[in-house]
Design a protein around this motif. Structure first.
Motif: not given
Length: 370
Positions: A42, A48, A249, A307, A311-312, A318, A325, A364-367
């Motif tokens: 991250v 975020h 993440s 992702p 956020w990466p 990124k 998104r 949130n930090k999803y992938y």
């Protein structure tokens, strides 16, 4: 819907025993059997807790487009504020719309796929220009080759491929006539229901491309059997699609109802609804086995991190996440509304769930990966 890439290139057995398949472009450092998921670093310098965009900033799940009624294929159907394919196709029950907003979403995902594949339209080692002199390659590329793009949508992949291989013949098929009228001379579009018998001779195509068609076929085995029959020996199929598996993440999978992660609840309900109507969405994970069952050999499966946000820390991920998104936001409602209202949900209930999902994508930090 979040597009998790699962690329499989395969070919029917070649009559040439000396034939070997070339290597395909690597898609990411993810083990094929990594069931626990991979941890994505991250970017800690970013905030975020991003502000969710308001409707005035471009997000709205209430849109529709006008339709023409010139012929039966233009006799579009309407539901839930969106436009869908003609009811001319009695066996087809494709759940995504075909209106202008959907066309924009499809073209956006074409850009995302290109970003994922390093600007390439395919990973199969076609090498159709081998043996040609360099000064002949631009006009000789793909001479005599025949290509099929199943479920072509707006036709953007077929058009780009036709431009890259100007001497090849490219056909794009779809349920909806939403492709441009002006096309290169080596590209044509046909309105077909590919769940029925394919209207092409056996051993006809050199390359068949299938992308983002999860939920389109009731019988994938039959579709792949037809693909195998229509390919020349030594020809290629390339399948690119999503796996419907969202992770945090750190690699933790989200698989059940969750108040803290609406996206997990979303997939739980949408996947169940798709299965109930006989057109499952989570078919990518088993595609390799299906291809081999259909008779294909030298199947190459590649998986990649996709992702859902910027956020990466990795610059490439990124950039991919930024577009990922946007694509996820635009996909959430159209992927859900037909399926969920078909199993008893109201449109308002679908909208409420989708709004929760979209807001969570900015918090949130999803992938995904497949």
């Amino acid at each position: 819907m979040m597009q998790t890439p699962v690329n499989a290139t395969a070919l029917p057995p070649s009559p040439d025993p000396t034939y070997t398949q070339g290597s395909a472009v690597p898609l990411g450092q993810v083990k094929a059997n990594d069931a626990e998921g991979t941890s994505v670093e991250v970017d800690e310098d970013m905030d975020h807790q991003l502000e969710f965009p308001s409707d005035s900033e471009g997000y709205s799940i209430n849109s529709s487009a006008a339709a023409s009624t010139i012929s039966s294929i233009f006799n579009f159907t309407y539901a839930n504020g969106r436009r869908y394919h003609s009811d001319r196709f009695k066996s087809a029950h494709y759940f995504l719309p075909n209106d202008e907003r959907e066309q924009e979403r499809l073209d956006l995902y074409h850009h995302i796929w290109l970003s994922l594949l390093g600007g390439q339209l395919y990973t199969a080692p076609l090498n159709w220009w081998e043996g040609l002199e360099s000064d002949l390659a631009p006009t000789g590329t793909g001479a005599g080759r025949k290509v099929l793009d199943v479920g072509t949508g707006t036709g953007i992949w077929a058009l780009d491929f036709a431009e890259e291989f100007p001497a090849a013949s490219v056909i794009g098929t779809d349920l909806s006539p939403i492709q441009p009228a002006w096309v290169p001379p080596n590209c044509t579009f046909e309105i077909e229901d590919m769940e029925e018998e394919w209207p092409y001779d056996d051993n006809y195509f050199d390359f068949i491309h299938i992308r983002s068609l999860s939920g389109s076929f009731r019988n994938w085995d039959k579709a792949l059997e037809q693909t195998y029959a229509k390919l020349v020996p030594g020809g290629y199929i390339e399948f690119q699609d999503y796996d419907c598996q969202v992770r945090l993440s750190d690699g933790t999978p989200l698989t059940a109802l969750s108040e803290g992660h609406p996206i997990s609840t979303y997939f739980y309900h949408v996947l169940n609804a798709a299965s109930q109507c006989g057109r499952p969405l989570d078919i990518a994970a088993g595609m390799r086995a299906r291809l081999e069952k259909a008779g294909f050999v030298d199947v190459v499966e590649q998986r990649a991190v996709w992702p859902l946000g910027d956020w990466p820390k990795d610059k490439r991920l990124k950039e991919l996440g930024k577009w990922g998104r946007i694509g996820a936001v635009e996909s959430t409602f159209p992927f859900a509304v037909q399926l969920l209202t078909g199993v008893g949900w109201s449109r308002k209930e679908v909208e409420n769930l989708c709004n929760q999902v979209v807001q969570s994508l900015y918090r949130n930090k999803y992938y995904c990966y497949g």
